[in-house]
Design a protein around this motif. Sequence first.
Motif, PDB file in Angstrom:
ATOM      1  N   ALA A   1      20.723  -3.250   8.195  1.00 13.05           N
ATOM      2  CA  ALA A   1      19.505  -2.473   8.375  1.00 13.05           C
ATOM      3  C   ALA A   1      18.656  -2.514   7.113  1.00 13.05           C
ATOM      4  CB  ALA A   1      19.859  -1.038   8.745  1.00 13.05           C
ATOM      5  N   ALA A   2      19.322  -2.378   5.975  1.00 13.96           N
ATOM      6  CA  ALA A   2      18.588  -2.372   4.712  1.00 13.96           C
ATOM      7  C   ALA A   2      17.890  -3.711   4.508  1.00 13.96           C
ATOM      8  CB  ALA A   2      19.538  -2.087   3.558  1.00 13.96           C
ATOM      9  N   GLN A   3      18.608  -4.775   4.821  1.00 12.78           N
ATOM     10  CA  GLN A   3      18.022  -6.096   4.679  1.00 12.78           C
ATOM     11  C   GLN A   3      16.782  -6.256   5.545  1.00 12.78           C
ATOM     12  OE1 GLN A   3      21.290  -8.876   5.386  1.00 12.78           O
ATOM     13  NE2 GLN A   3      19.983 -10.313   4.305  1.00 12.78           N
ATOM     14  N   ARG A   4      16.904  -5.792   6.756  1.00 14.20           N
ATOM     15  CA  ARG A   4      15.797  -5.959   7.682  1.00 14.20           C
ATOM     16  C   ARG A   4      14.562  -5.200   7.273  1.00 14.20           C
ATOM     17  NH1 ARG A   4      17.333  -7.084  13.468  1.00 14.20           N
ATOM     18  NH2 ARG A   4      19.539  -7.560  13.420  1.00 14.20           N
ATOM     19  N   VAL A   5      14.711  -4.182   6.470  1.00 14.40           N
ATOM     20  CA  VAL A   5      13.514  -3.488   6.045  1.00 14.40           C
ATOM     21  C   VAL A   5      13.159  -3.870   4.628  1.00 14.40           C
ATOM     22  CG1 VAL A   5      13.801  -1.618   7.642  1.00 14.40           C
ATOM     23  CG2 VAL A   5      14.724  -1.397   5.350  1.00 14.40           C
ATOM     24  N   GLY A   6      13.688  -5.009   4.185  1.00 18.64           N
ATOM     25  CA  GLY A   6      13.161  -5.585   2.964  1.00 18.64           C
ATOM     26  C   GLY A   6      13.934  -5.353   1.681  1.00 18.64           C
TER      27      GLY A   6
ATOM     28  N   GLU B   1       3.391   1.266   7.481  1.00 17.04           N
ATOM     29  CA  GLU B   1       1.958   1.294   7.732  1.00 17.04           C
ATOM     30  C   GLU B   1       1.437  -0.082   8.152  1.00 17.04           C
ATOM     31  OE1 GLU B   1      -1.655   3.090   5.479  1.00 17.04           O
ATOM     32  OE2 GLU B   1       0.219   3.632   4.439  1.00 17.04           O
ATOM     33  N   ARG B   2       1.859  -1.092   7.423  1.00 14.36           N
ATOM     34  CA  ARG B   2       1.432  -2.445   7.756  1.00 14.36           C
ATOM     35  C   ARG B   2       1.908  -2.850   9.127  1.00 14.36           C
ATOM     36  NH1 ARG B   2      -0.571  -5.914   3.890  1.00 14.36           N
ATOM     37  NH2 ARG B   2      -0.600  -4.917   1.856  1.00 14.36           N
ATOM     38  N   ALA B   3       3.151  -2.516   9.394  1.00 14.25           N
ATOM     39  CA  ALA B   3       3.707  -2.889  10.687  1.00 14.25           C
ATOM     40  C   ALA B   3       2.907  -2.228  11.794  1.00 14.25           C
ATOM     41  CB  ALA B   3       5.170  -2.476  10.779  1.00 14.25           C
ATOM     42  N   THR B   4       2.554  -0.998  11.555  1.00 18.90           N
ATOM     43  CA  THR B   4       1.773  -0.285  12.560  1.00 18.90           C
ATOM     44  C   THR B   4       0.422  -0.949  12.742  1.00 18.90           C
ATOM     45  OG1 THR B   4       2.872   1.727  11.839  1.00 18.90           O
ATOM     46  CG2 THR B   4       0.942   1.980  13.227  1.00 18.90           C
ATOM     47  N   ALA B   5      -0.174  -1.363  11.623  1.00 18.78           N
ATOM     48  CA  ALA B   5      -1.479  -2.012  11.702  1.00 18.78           C
ATOM     49  C   ALA B   5      -1.371  -3.345  12.439  1.00 18.78           C
ATOM     50  CB  ALA B   5      -2.033  -2.213  10.302  1.00 18.78           C
ATOM     51  N   VAL B   6      -0.349  -4.119  12.099  1.00 14.22           N
ATOM     52  CA  VAL B   6      -0.195  -5.410  12.765  1.00 14.22           C
ATOM     53  C   VAL B   6       0.076  -5.206  14.252  1.00 14.22           C
ATOM     54  CG1 VAL B   6       1.290  -7.425  12.983  1.00 14.22           C
ATOM     55  CG2 VAL B   6       0.533  -6.693  10.739  1.00 14.22           C
ATOM     56  N   ARG B   7       0.864  -4.233  14.528  1.00 14.53           N
ATOM     57  CA  ARG B   7       1.158  -3.902  15.914  1.00 14.53           C
ATOM     58  C   ARG B   7      -0.133  -3.631  16.674  1.00 14.53           C
ATOM     59  NH1 ARG B   7       1.974  -1.138  19.810  1.00 14.53           N
ATOM     60  NH2 ARG B   7       3.955  -0.987  20.906  1.00 14.53           N
ATOM     61  N   HIS B   8      -0.945  -2.808  16.062  1.00 15.32           N
ATOM     62  CA  HIS B   8      -2.224  -2.448  16.629  1.00 15.32           C
ATOM     63  C   HIS B   8      -3.093  -3.692  16.826  1.00 15.32           C
ATOM     64  CE1 HIS B   8      -5.092   1.120  16.821  1.00 15.32           C
ATOM     65  NE2 HIS B   8      -5.748   0.079  17.304  1.00 15.32           N
TER      66      HIS B   8
ATOM     67  N   GLN C   1       3.197 -11.822   7.372  1.00 15.25           N
ATOM     68  CA  GLN C   1       4.432 -12.201   6.709  1.00 15.25           C
ATOM     69  C   GLN C   1       5.279 -10.990   6.369  1.00 15.25           C
ATOM     70  OE1 GLN C   1       3.228 -14.762   3.402  1.00 15.25           O
ATOM     71  NE2 GLN C   1       5.333 -15.478   3.509  1.00 15.25           N
ATOM     72  N   ARG C   2       4.611  -9.995   5.827  1.00 15.09           N
ATOM     73  CA  ARG C   2       5.348  -8.822   5.385  1.00 15.09           C
ATOM     74  C   ARG C   2       5.997  -8.066   6.505  1.00 15.09           C
ATOM     75  NH1 ARG C   2       3.285  -6.178   0.311  1.00 15.09           N
ATOM     76  NH2 ARG C   2       1.820  -7.653  -0.604  1.00 15.09           N
ATOM     77  N   VAL C   3       5.504  -8.249   7.711  1.00 12.62           N
ATOM     78  CA  VAL C   3       6.187  -7.556   8.794  1.00 12.62           C
ATOM     79  C   VAL C   3       7.055  -8.517   9.576  1.00 12.62           C
ATOM     80  CG1 VAL C   3       4.488  -5.745   8.938  1.00 12.62           C
ATOM     81  CG2 VAL C   3       4.248  -7.743  10.373  1.00 12.62           C
ATOM     82  N   GLY C   4       7.372  -9.644   8.953  1.00 14.84           N
ATOM     83  CA  GLY C   4       8.429 -10.455   9.519  1.00 14.84           C
ATOM     84  C   GLY C   4       8.023 -11.666  10.339  1.00 14.84           C
ATOM     85  N   PHE C   5       6.756 -12.039  10.323  1.00  9.85           N
ATOM     86  CA  PHE C   5       6.394 -13.297  10.959  1.00  9.85           C
ATOM     87  C   PHE C   5       6.714 -14.431   9.993  1.00  9.85           C
ATOM     88  CE2 PHE C   5       4.083 -10.294  13.361  1.00  9.85           C
ATOM     89  CZ  PHE C   5       3.622 -10.875  14.529  1.00  9.85           C
ATOM     90  N   SER C   6       7.220 -15.520  10.522  1.00  9.31           N
ATOM     91  CA  SER C   6       7.432 -16.686   9.666  1.00  9.31           C
ATOM     92  C   SER C   6       6.111 -17.436   9.557  1.00  9.31           C
ATOM     93  CB  SER C   6       8.475 -17.606  10.283  1.00  9.31           C
ATOM     94  OG  SER C   6       7.929 -18.203  11.435  1.00  9.31           O
ATOM     95  N   LEU C   7       6.019 -18.299   8.567  1.00  8.45           N
ATOM     96  CA  LEU C   7       4.800 -19.079   8.431  1.00  8.45           C
ATOM     97  C   LEU C   7       4.553 -19.932   9.665  1.00  8.45           C
ATOM     98  CD1 LEU C   7       4.761 -20.050   4.661  1.00  8.45           C
ATOM     99  CD2 LEU C   7       3.821 -18.070   5.818  1.00  8.45           C
TER     100      LEU C   7
END
Lengths: 154, 154
Positions: free
Chosen positions: A58-63, A100-107, B60-66
């Motif tokens: 889990a820790a890895q997956r969140v960076g 926050e970024r994930a939410t933005a990208v999701r959006h 990228q930061r939310v996990g998309f590969s290039l």
Amino acid sequence: MSSADESLAIGEVARRAGMTVSRIRFYEQTGLLAEPERQSGKRCYRSEVLTQLAIIDAAQRVGFSLDEIRDLVWGRGDPAHERLRQLAIRKLPEIDELIERATAVRHLLAVCSTCRCARIEECRLLTEPAGPSRDQPAEAALKRRITGDASTRT
Amino acid sequence: MSSADESLAIGEVARRAGMTVSRIRFYEQTGLLAEPERQSGKRCYRSEVLTQLAIIDAAQRVGFSLDEIRDLVWGRGDPAHERLRQLAIRKLPEIDELIERATAVRHLLAVCSTCRCARIEECRLLTEPAGPSRDQPAEAALKRRITGDASTRT
DNA sequence: GTCCCACCTCAACCCAGGTTGAGGTCAAGG
DNA sequence: CCTTGACCTCAACCTGGGTTGAGGTGGGAC
């Protein structure tokens, strides 16, 4: 399953943790995972390892990098909760930013997938009009969020 | 700043996008970024590139590969919004999972940094009591979330 | 004119995070 | 007894995502 303390072979651990055997050995090699007991050369794990592996995953997956995780789980020195607090202080803002970024990208994905833009950077939600029409507050905010303010600054 | 169409040198783009020059060239080499115009050999970018770079960075930061990003931005074939929708369908669940995990890890960090556990996997929020006392609903849920249910299954 | 700086190319290198393969050991079952 | 399958070690390899360095060009300021 009910008696959770019968020891597990590495294959079983891998299966339950959803990882490969090689990955688990790799974690041990690199000091992320404690060396388990052995019986006639074979590793026998206790079920706690599953929690540890789940935390690592889990820790890895969140960076978190493996180095950070190693430090978190095995860090030398200070009482653990102290290191943990330090790490928390350093990482919480990063995690928040990630969310926050994930939410933005999701959006972005959700909205753009309903628009007819020919290329993503032409999507009306992201392109600077370059003309007089300014984008709506909400869209500007989205954009600022996804771009992390970078292109918004002078 | 007001006349956004004066072309930018790569160094300037890098500075504004918060990336290295080499990274930008690398993106061009690998087909992520269009080849810009040149003037006497030097790349001159228009300001849109900043948005593109910001998108790449955020994705990228939310996990998309290039590779995924390339496909998203430059994908051959279908109208873009169609590919975009496809990608959205594939990725939205992943992003949602990321957000959930991040939230769980965030929670874990926040809570554990106030507890006195000696090692993280001994933290009362994560360790299976192994005795009779079962953990509270909320904690169990947290645990299930961070472990992605893996260790919870039989 | 020449100095300097930002740019250019191309190939080699780097790091993280594993995976793969060769060659060997052990215990159970047929 | 001998095979099969799960395990073991160690070293080499791989992929993604860049960085680094050598060697070269162009143009503005002094």
